[in-house]
Design a protein around this motif. Sequence first.
Motif, PDB file in Angstrom:
ATOM      1  N   PRO A   1       0.805  -1.230   0.000  1.00 42.84           N
ATOM      2  CA  PRO A   1       0.000   0.000   0.000  1.00 42.84           C
ATOM      3  C   PRO A   1       0.837   1.281   0.000  1.00 42.84           C
ATOM      4  N   ALA A   2       2.159   1.138   0.226  1.00 39.36           N
ATOM      5  CA  ALA A   2       3.016   2.333   0.166  1.00 39.36           C
ATOM      6  C   ALA A   2       3.251   2.751  -1.291  1.00 39.36           C
ATOM      7  N   LEU A   3       2.941   1.846  -2.233  1.00 40.11           N
ATOM      8  CA  LEU A   3       3.161   2.159  -3.648  1.00 40.11           C
ATOM      9  C   LEU A   3       1.882   2.722  -4.270  1.00 40.11           C
ATOM     10  N   ARG A   4       2.073   3.592  -5.260  1.00 38.43           N
ATOM     11  CA  ARG A   4       0.902   4.212  -5.878  1.00 38.43           C
ATOM     12  C   ARG A   4       0.173   3.217  -6.787  1.00 38.43           C
ATOM     13  N   ARG A   5      -1.151   3.194  -6.636  1.00 40.26           N
ATOM     14  CA  ARG A   5      -2.002   2.448  -7.584  1.00 40.26           C
ATOM     15  C   ARG A   5      -3.137   3.388  -7.956  1.00 40.26           C
ATOM     16  N   HIS A   6      -3.151   3.801  -9.206  1.00 39.83           N
ATOM     17  CA  HIS A   6      -4.143   4.785  -9.639  1.00 39.83           C
ATOM     18  C   HIS A   6      -4.728   4.352 -10.981  1.00 39.83           C
ATOM     19  N   LEU A   7      -6.032   4.101 -10.969  1.00 41.00           N
ATOM     20  CA  LEU A   7      -6.737   3.709 -12.191  1.00 41.00           C
ATOM     21  C   LEU A   7      -7.961   4.608 -12.338  1.00 41.00           C
ATOM     22  N   GLU A   8      -8.457   4.724 -13.563  1.00 42.16           N
ATOM     23  CA  GLU A   8      -9.623   5.575 -13.802  1.00 42.16           C
ATOM     24  C   GLU A   8     -10.633   4.786 -14.628  1.00 42.16           C
ATOM     25  N   ARG A   9     -11.901   4.938 -14.256  1.00 38.89           N
ATOM     26  CA  ARG A   9     -12.940   4.087 -14.874  1.00 38.89           C
ATOM     27  C   ARG A   9     -14.109   4.888 -15.392  1.00 38.89           C
ATOM     28  N   THR A  10     -14.547   4.568 -16.588  1.00 38.35           N
ATOM     29  CA  THR A  10     -15.856   5.022 -17.040  1.00 38.35           C
ATOM     30  C   THR A  10     -16.815   3.854 -16.885  1.00 38.35           C
ATOM     31  N   THR A  11     -18.100   4.183 -16.751  1.00 42.79           N
ATOM     32  CA  THR A  11     -19.117   3.151 -16.553  1.00 42.79           C
ATOM     33  C   THR A  11     -20.228   3.387 -17.560  1.00 42.79           C
ATOM     34  N   VAL A  12     -20.556   2.366 -18.338  1.00 45.30           N
ATOM     35  CA  VAL A  12     -21.609   2.483 -19.345  1.00 45.30           C
ATOM     36  C   VAL A  12     -22.917   2.007 -18.715  1.00 45.30           C
ATOM     37  N   LEU A  13     -23.946   2.849 -18.805  1.00 42.98           N
ATOM     38  CA  LEU A  13     -25.225   2.507 -18.181  1.00 42.98           C
ATOM     39  C   LEU A  13     -25.881   1.324 -18.886  1.00 42.98           C
ATOM     40  N   GLY A  14     -26.451   0.439 -18.088  1.00 47.22           N
ATOM     41  CA  GLY A  14     -27.173  -0.701 -18.648  1.00 47.22           C
ATOM     42  C   GLY A  14     -28.668  -0.450 -18.672  1.00 47.22           C
ATOM     43  N   THR A  15     -29.418  -1.510 -18.948  1.00 51.65           N
ATOM     44  CA  THR A  15     -30.874  -1.396 -18.963  1.00 51.65           C
ATOM     45  C   THR A  15     -31.389  -1.423 -17.520  1.00 51.65           C
ATOM     46  N   PRO A  16     -32.542  -0.786 -17.259  1.00 59.87           N
ATOM     47  CA  PRO A  16     -33.077  -0.795 -15.889  1.00 59.87           C
ATOM     48  C   PRO A  16     -33.282  -2.224 -15.395  1.00 59.87           C
ATOM     49  N   SER A  17     -32.988  -2.438 -14.129  1.00 62.50           N
ATOM     50  CA  SER A  17     -33.133  -3.782 -13.546  1.00 62.50           C
ATOM     51  C   SER A  17     -33.306  -3.659 -12.034  1.00 62.50           C
ATOM     52  N   GLY A  18     -34.147  -4.523 -11.465  1.00 67.21           N
ATOM     53  CA  GLY A  18     -34.266  -4.612 -10.008  1.00 67.21           C
ATOM     54  C   GLY A  18     -35.266  -3.632  -9.425  1.00 67.21           C
ATOM     55  N   HIS A  19     -35.389  -3.705  -8.109  1.00 68.05           N
ATOM     56  CA  HIS A  19     -36.300  -2.811  -7.374  1.00 68.05           C
ATOM     57  C   HIS A  19     -35.750  -2.629  -5.962  1.00 68.05           C
ATOM     58  N   VAL A  20     -36.238  -1.557  -5.309  1.00 64.41           N
ATOM     59  CA  VAL A  20     -35.777  -1.314  -3.934  1.00 64.41           C
ATOM     60  C   VAL A  20     -36.230  -2.499  -3.082  1.00 64.41           C
ATOM     61  N   ALA A  21     -35.299  -3.032  -2.294  1.00 64.26           N
ATOM     62  CA  ALA A  21     -35.541  -4.320  -1.629  1.00 64.26           C
ATOM     63  C   ALA A  21     -36.519  -4.222  -0.470  1.00 64.26           C
ATOM     64  N   GLN A  22     -37.302  -5.284  -0.331  1.00 65.87           N
ATOM     65  CA  GLN A  22     -38.124  -5.477   0.869  1.00 65.87           C
ATOM     66  C   GLN A  22     -37.289  -6.336   1.810  1.00 65.87           C
ATOM     67  N   LEU A  23     -36.873  -5.782   2.918  1.00 63.31           N
ATOM     68  CA  LEU A  23     -36.026  -6.576   3.821  1.00 63.31           C
ATOM     69  C   LEU A  23     -36.890  -7.426   4.744  1.00 63.31           C
ATOM     70  N   GLU A  24     -36.506  -8.676   4.902  1.00 59.94           N
ATOM     71  CA  GLU A  24     -37.268  -9.615   5.735  1.00 59.94           C
ATOM     72  C   GLU A  24     -36.961  -9.347   7.203  1.00 59.94           C
ATOM     73  N   VAL A  25     -38.014  -9.124   7.983  1.00 55.99           N
ATOM     74  CA  VAL A  25     -37.799  -8.932   9.416  1.00 55.99           C
ATOM     75  C   VAL A  25     -38.391 -10.142  10.121  1.00 55.99           C
ATOM     76  N   THR A  26     -37.581 -10.784  10.947  1.00 61.48           N
ATOM     77  CA  THR A  26     -38.105 -11.971  11.649  1.00 61.48           C
ATOM     78  C   THR A  26     -38.130 -11.704  13.141  1.00 61.48           C
ATOM     79  N   ALA A  27     -38.963 -12.455  13.840  1.00 68.86           N
ATOM     80  CA  ALA A  27     -39.116 -12.266  15.296  1.00 68.86           C
ATOM     81  C   ALA A  27     -37.844 -12.707  15.993  1.00 68.86           C
TER      82      ALA A  27
END
Length: 288
Positions: A262-288
């Motif tokens: 970790p004393a050495l430099r590591r530097h990368l740069e990223r672009t991100t290409v948007l995909g198609t819509p997927s998923g939904h906001v999660a319903q989290l399971e609550v148990t007793a």
Amino acid sequence: MGVEIRPLSYAMGAEVRGLDLTRPVGDEDWAVVHQAFLDRGLLLVRGQRITREQHIAFSRRFGELDRHDNLPKDRDPRHPELLMVTNDAQADGSPSNSRYTGQLWHSDMSFTLRPALGSLLRAVDVPMVGGDTMFANMVLAYDALSSGMKKLIADLHGIHHSERKNSNLSAEWEAENRRLNPPIAQPIVRVHPETGRKALYIGEKVKCFEGMTPEESQPLIDVLIRHATRPQFAYRHVWQPNDLLIWDNRSTMHLALGDYDPALRRHLERTTVLGTPSGHVAQLEVTA
Ligand SMILES: O=C(O)CCC(=O)C(=O)O
């Protein structure tokens, strides 16, 4: 002479030779590159001493770019299309929040409602040894599952969180991350919109299946990740400066190994290409 495509491993990946991204890519070369991207899931283009603008311009050939509103602290203020993956200290001297980026098996932006189609990561500075990145072919992994397992997981949704592996990131980063990125449920099996092939969509950001508790889910999550990351489905990339890696997030997942000084430099740069819509906001399971 046009571009040349050479496989990187049996499972996945190809090196593209004869591409110079300081110039616009002609339509014939682009067609070859794009087909190799779909066929091999991962492309390597070595020796690309390109500007940030050239990186962004080439990335746009793949589709609309993410401006990284889900990770605002990690983007370049002047080029929001560029995400920094760096261990450079911040301006105030505090450690970089992106030094642990990717150190869990994942597919980019799976914790959003528009997970990434692709990512283009360029190495600016990398340690002499280590700091490698692993990739897994999730189409091969899906195909190799038993018919019983395919049936079992067919309708499952995994709940994806946006946390990073190490939790000693700044409290401010963590709080903003939680606010911007609620857990998102994504299908465990996705159909690739361009190839029509099914791929496993799992990773270490999946904490449970929707409708199940973490305790109930974890054993199956572990089985699927262990299966998908078997060496015969994988490729390990050893970085050189000016390497550009381009991967299809719909058919692969990846992991930054963090195996470097970790004393050495590591530097990368990223672009991100948007995909198609997927998923939904999660319903989290609550148990007793
Ligand atoms: O730094 C790396 O090796 C990979 C980074 C990563 O996982 C990502 O950009 O999604």
